[in-house]
Design a protein around this motif. Structure first.
Motif, PDB file in Angstrom:
ATOM      1  N   GLU A  25       0.818  -1.212   0.000  1.00 45.46           N
ATOM      2  CA  GLU A  25       0.000   0.000   0.000  1.00 45.46           C
ATOM      3  C   GLU A  25       0.851   1.260   0.000  1.00 45.46           C
ATOM      4  O   GLU A  25       0.337   2.360  -0.117  1.00 45.46           O
ATOM      5  CB  GLU A  25      -0.928   0.029   1.236  1.00 45.46           C
ATOM      6  N   HIS A  48      -4.560   6.569   7.025  1.00 41.14           N
ATOM      7  CA  HIS A  48      -4.049   5.290   7.521  1.00 41.14           C
ATOM      8  C   HIS A  48      -4.106   5.240   9.040  1.00 41.14           C
ATOM      9  O   HIS A  48      -4.464   6.207   9.700  1.00 41.14           O
ATOM     10  CB  HIS A  48      -2.612   5.086   7.048  1.00 41.14           C
ATOM     11  N   ARG A  88      -3.140  -0.265   8.822  1.00 38.79           N
ATOM     12  CA  ARG A  88      -4.330  -0.232   7.976  1.00 38.79           C
ATOM     13  C   ARG A  88      -4.301   1.019   7.104  1.00 38.79           C
ATOM     14  O   ARG A  88      -3.638   1.989   7.437  1.00 38.79           O
ATOM     15  CB  ARG A  88      -5.609  -0.258   8.816  1.00 38.79           C
ATOM     16  N   CYS A  90      -7.201   3.599   5.129  1.00 37.58           N
ATOM     17  CA  CYS A  90      -8.625   3.904   5.151  1.00 37.58           C
ATOM     18  C   CYS A  90      -9.257   3.530   3.815  1.00 37.58           C
ATOM     19  O   CYS A  90      -8.620   3.593   2.767  1.00 37.58           O
ATOM     20  CB  CYS A  90      -8.845   5.400   5.404  1.00 37.58           C
ATOM     21  N   ARG A  91     -10.497   3.151   3.872  1.00 39.56           N
ATOM     22  CA  ARG A  91     -11.230   2.806   2.646  1.00 39.56           C
ATOM     23  C   ARG A  91     -11.951   4.011   2.112  1.00 39.56           C
ATOM     24  O   ARG A  91     -12.245   4.914   2.756  1.00 39.56           O
ATOM     25  CB  ARG A  91     -12.224   1.692   2.935  1.00 39.56           C
TER      26      ARG A  91
END
Length: 91
Positions: A25, A48, A88, A90-91
């Motif tokens: 990513e 993120h 992670r 973010c979507r």
């Protein structure tokens, strides 16, 4: 997205760190145990965050702005506690 595998990165003893990975990513993910804390830091040019778990304790960063470091930390001592590290986007 979660770093490591679906369960994060797991070790038998606290993961000595810092360890660095360069996720697909983008950016840089640092995690592990150093200076009496388990830590998960992630920096990437998009929204993120990061999470660290130590046994039943969890520290999860807020959704962090592009280019800033997300920070998740818990105080710890070297032991056979179960530590897990995540990042992670973010979507």
């Amino acid at each position: 997205m979660i770093g490591g595998n679906s369960e994060g990165v797991e070790t038998c003893w606290l993961a000595s760190g810092p360890k660095r990975q360069y996720p697909s990513e983008g950016g840089t993910w640092e995690y592990g145990f150093w200076n009496a804390k388990v830590r998960s830091y992630y920096t990437v040019k998009r929204c993120h965050g990061s999470t660290v778990k130590l046994d039943s304790k969890i520290s999860r960063s807020v959704n962090t702005a592009s280019g800033k470091k997300s920070i998740a930390e818990l105080w710890a001592i070297q032991s056979n506690s179960k530590d897990r590290y995540f990042y992670r986007v973010c979507r």
